[in-house]
Design an enzyme around this catalytic site. Structure first.
Site, short mmCIF file in Angstrom:
data_model
loop_
_atom_site.label_atom_id
_atom_site.label_comp_id
_atom_site.label_asym_id
_atom_site.label_seq_id
_atom_site.Cartn_x
_atom_site.Cartn_y
_atom_site.Cartn_z
N ASP A 12 0.84 -1.20 0.00
CA ASP A 12 0.00 0.00 0.00
C ASP A 12 0.88 1.25 0.00
O ASP A 12 1.78 1.39 0.84
CB ASP A 12 -0.90 0.03 1.24
CG ASP A 12 -2.02 -1.00 1.17
OD1 ASP A 12 -2.28 -1.52 0.07
OD2 ASP A 12 -2.62 -1.28 2.22
N ASN A 42 -4.70 -8.75 3.81
CA ASN A 42 -5.35 -8.04 4.91
C ASN A 42 -6.24 -8.97 5.72
O ASN A 42 -6.21 -8.97 6.96
CB ASN A 42 -6.20 -6.89 4.36
CG ASN A 42 -5.39 -5.77 3.76
OD1 ASN A 42 -4.18 -5.67 3.99
ND2 ASN A 42 -6.03 -4.94 2.97
N ASN A 183 -20.35 -5.61 -0.78
CA ASN A 183 -20.92 -4.35 -0.32
C ASN A 183 -22.09 -4.02 -1.23
O ASN A 183 -22.43 -4.79 -2.14
CB ASN A 183 -19.87 -3.24 -0.26
CG ASN A 183 -19.26 -2.91 -1.62
OD1 ASN A 183 -19.85 -3.17 -2.67
ND2 ASN A 183 -18.08 -2.33 -1.61
N GLU A 222 -22.16 3.19 6.43
CA GLU A 222 -22.81 3.86 7.55
C GLU A 222 -24.08 3.16 8.01
O GLU A 222 -24.54 3.37 9.13
CB GLU A 222 -23.13 5.31 7.17
CG GLU A 222 -21.89 6.16 6.94
CD GLU A 222 -22.25 7.58 6.55
OE1 GLU A 222 -23.46 7.85 6.35
OE2 GLU A 222 -21.33 8.40 6.44
N GLY A 224 -24.34 -0.08 8.35
CA GLY A 224 -24.01 -1.30 9.08
C GLY A 224 -23.92 -2.52 8.18
O GLY A 224 -23.46 -2.44 7.04
N ASP A 252 -11.85 -5.44 4.99
CA ASP A 252 -11.02 -6.63 5.16
C ASP A 252 -10.88 -7.01 6.63
O ASP A 252 -10.81 -8.20 6.96
CB ASP A 252 -9.64 -6.39 4.55
CG ASP A 252 -9.71 -6.19 3.05
OD1 ASP A 252 -10.62 -6.75 2.41
OD2 ASP A 252 -8.83 -5.48 2.51
N GLY A 285 -7.39 3.90 13.63
CA GLY A 285 -5.94 3.95 13.46
C GLY A 285 -5.57 4.19 12.00
O GLY A 285 -6.37 3.95 11.10
N GLY A 287 -3.51 3.61 8.42
CA GLY A 287 -2.99 2.49 7.65
C GLY A 287 -3.97 1.35 7.55
O GLY A 287 -5.12 1.43 8.01
N SER A 291 -3.54 -1.03 11.46
CA SER A 291 -4.68 -0.68 12.31
C SER A 291 -5.41 -1.91 12.85
O SER A 291 -6.40 -1.77 13.57
CB SER A 291 -5.67 0.19 11.53
OG SER A 291 -6.32 -0.55 10.50
#
Length: 308
Positions: A12, A42, A183, A222, A224, A252, A285, A287, A291
């Site tokens: 990344d 990830n 998604n 947002e 959920g 991920d 966090g 990254g 994170s």
């Protein structure tokens, strides 16, 4: 082994921006970070940090990034027997993060395109000992299809995250997965149905259940997460409210945590709630993999949150 992750690895290249430049414009960015990524890696690292044993099946290039990626796997306790080195560049992902923590990502697959069905057959004996196969679409689609077929042949459940989205993924292959995790955009692309609200998302997901898929789990940002099961189960888990600084890799983190939980013997409902919280923690966090919390770090954060 608990989980076989068959998928991608990237380096990344994360730039934190005040805004995207206009065409032909050069602007200054306040920060840059180099990190380990790729949806497959990830998800593998998130599950490994929570305590799962991971078999990684992927390809790296013969460049400077390859050794770093291999060391990162070893540092996270991931089995690298089936990480193959091939000529050429490793995968990279230039990522741009704005002040609202929104991100834009460009994927250069590189060596990830070199992973073949033959590589999966070479690992079949060890994959057969796993409790779950985790897949994404950052490798060649023929290899994804071969991995689903292999899981079906070995009686190992398959979790497919159809990202990045493509219309080339046929519903017949989705139907052969125990867990399908799109998604909203990916769900709309596959079903050619609207997904502007929860009712429309529910109807689109039901078409996949009707095709034979065991569980459809839609991550909705947002709004959920929505789970529909083949036996009539349904659960909507609202997004947790946190102070987000970087949303890169949150999806991920969710999938890696979910995979860890279900192979740990937890119910789908408990796994979803835990994964939702783990993903929320990750956006606090910077990254991607940097994170992702260990089990101890996550439980401490969750306990402190419940007290407040």
């Amino acid at each position: 082994m608990d989980i076989a992750v068959i998928g991608s690895n990237n380096i990344d290249l994360i730039t934190y921006i005040t805004r995207m430049p206009e065409e032909g414009e050069t602007i200054e960015a306040p920060d840059f970070r180099l990190g380990f990524g790729g949806k497959g890696s990830n998800q593998a690292v998130a599950a490994a940090r929570l305590g799962s044993s991971i078999l990684m099946v992927t390809c790296v290039g013969d460049d400077l990034f390859a050794n770093s990626t291999m060391q990162n796997y070893r540092d996270n306790g991931i089995d690298t027997r089936y990480v193959k080195q091939v000529p050429g560049a490793s995968g990279v992902a230039p990522i741009f993060v704005d002040p609202e923590a929104r991100n834009s990502v460009i994927i250069v697959k590189g060596a990830n395109n070199a992973l073949t069905p033959d590589d999966l057959e070479a690992a079949a004996e060890d994959i057969a000992r796993c409790e779950l196969i985790v897949l994404q679409l950052e490798i060649h689609l023929d290899t994804v299809r071969a991995a689903i077929a292999l899981g079906n042949r070995l009686n190992v459940p398959v979790l497919l995250n159809p990202a990045p989205a493509t219309k080339e993924l046929e519903v017949e292959w989705v139907a052969r997965c125990e867990y399908f995790m799109p998604n909203e955009t990916e769900l709309a692309l596959l079903t050619d149905m609207p997904v502007s609200n929860l009712d429309e998302i529910r109807e689109a997901a039901r078409t996949l259940l009707a095709s034979g898929c065991g569980n459809v789990i839609v991550t909705m940002g947002e709004r959920g997460v929505l789970w529909l099961g083949s036996h009539g189960e349904e659960l909507h888990v609202p997004q947790l409210s946190v102070d987000a600084v970087d949303t890169v890799g949150a999806g991920d983190a969710f999938i890696g945590c979910f995979a860890h939980c279900v192979t740990d013997g937890r119910s789908i409902e408990e796994s979803l709630r835990t994964a939702n919280a783990y993903a929320a923690h990750s956006v606090t966090g910077h990254g991607t993999q940097t994170s992702y919390a260990t089990a101890a770090e996550f439980e401490k954060w969750r306990a402190e949150r419940e007290k407040s």
